[in-house]
Design an enzyme around this catalytic site. Sequence first.
Site, short mmCIF file in Angstrom:
data_model
loop_
_atom_site.label_atom_id
_atom_site.label_comp_id
_atom_site.label_asym_id
_atom_site.label_seq_id
_atom_site.Cartn_x
_atom_site.Cartn_y
_atom_site.Cartn_z
N HIS A 19 -4.82 -2.25 -17.29
CA HIS A 19 -5.80 -2.29 -16.10
C HIS A 19 -6.13 -3.73 -15.52
CE1 HIS A 19 -7.67 1.34 -18.53
NE2 HIS A 19 -6.96 1.95 -17.20
N LYS A 43 -12.07 14.37 -18.88
CA LYS A 43 -11.28 13.76 -19.90
C LYS A 43 -12.18 13.59 -21.18
CE LYS A 43 -8.41 11.02 -16.96
NZ LYS A 43 -7.79 9.47 -16.70
N ARG A 100 2.57 3.44 -13.80
CA ARG A 100 3.28 2.91 -15.13
C ARG A 100 4.77 3.61 -15.16
NH1 ARG A 100 -1.47 5.13 -18.47
NH2 ARG A 100 -0.78 6.97 -17.54
N SER A 138 -4.94 4.37 -21.92
CA SER A 138 -6.09 4.56 -22.70
C SER A 138 -6.09 5.60 -23.85
CB SER A 138 -7.52 4.71 -21.66
OG SER A 138 -7.70 3.70 -21.00
#
Length: 172
Positions: A19, A43, A100, A138
């Site tokens: 990030h 999430k 990514r 994460s």
Amino acid sequence: MRQRIGVYPGTFDPIHNGHLDVIRRATALVDRLIVAVAINAGKEPLFSLDERARMVEADINFIMAANAHNGARVDVVPFRSLLVHFALEHGADLIVRGLRAVSDFEYEFQMAANNRRLSAKIETVFLMASETNQFISSRFVKEIHALHGDVSSFVSPQVLARLDAKRAAAAP
């Protein structure tokens, strides 16, 4: 001259070096970057919205102190609304998203198309993750840390301390 404003949205649960890499690089594209910390209850975040915003702010302050922000102003703002509405409210010209891997592309492509349909005024810009951060997420940071793996090369010392505190609080 009108200021170019970008929004970099995310859950940031927790913020990690990938990030931060996107944030540093995005500041070269805008005069002001708003790092928008999303509620995203779907999430099931480990950290509260307020905790995540404070972690992001602390890491942003480090970037600013290191003068790695390309002269752009960087603000951290939590949000609970539709991203396009948030961007419009803040006068943003673009939304910054990190990619990514190819697996990210389909989802991000759909989101960009939906956002464009909701407002043609806002462009989405994709920044590819640097080769040193392509594998960081994460979710992986939390999973590795929960199993007592070393995530110190993925997150800042302040985020690691918060992860340690969460794990200690959850221990029987």
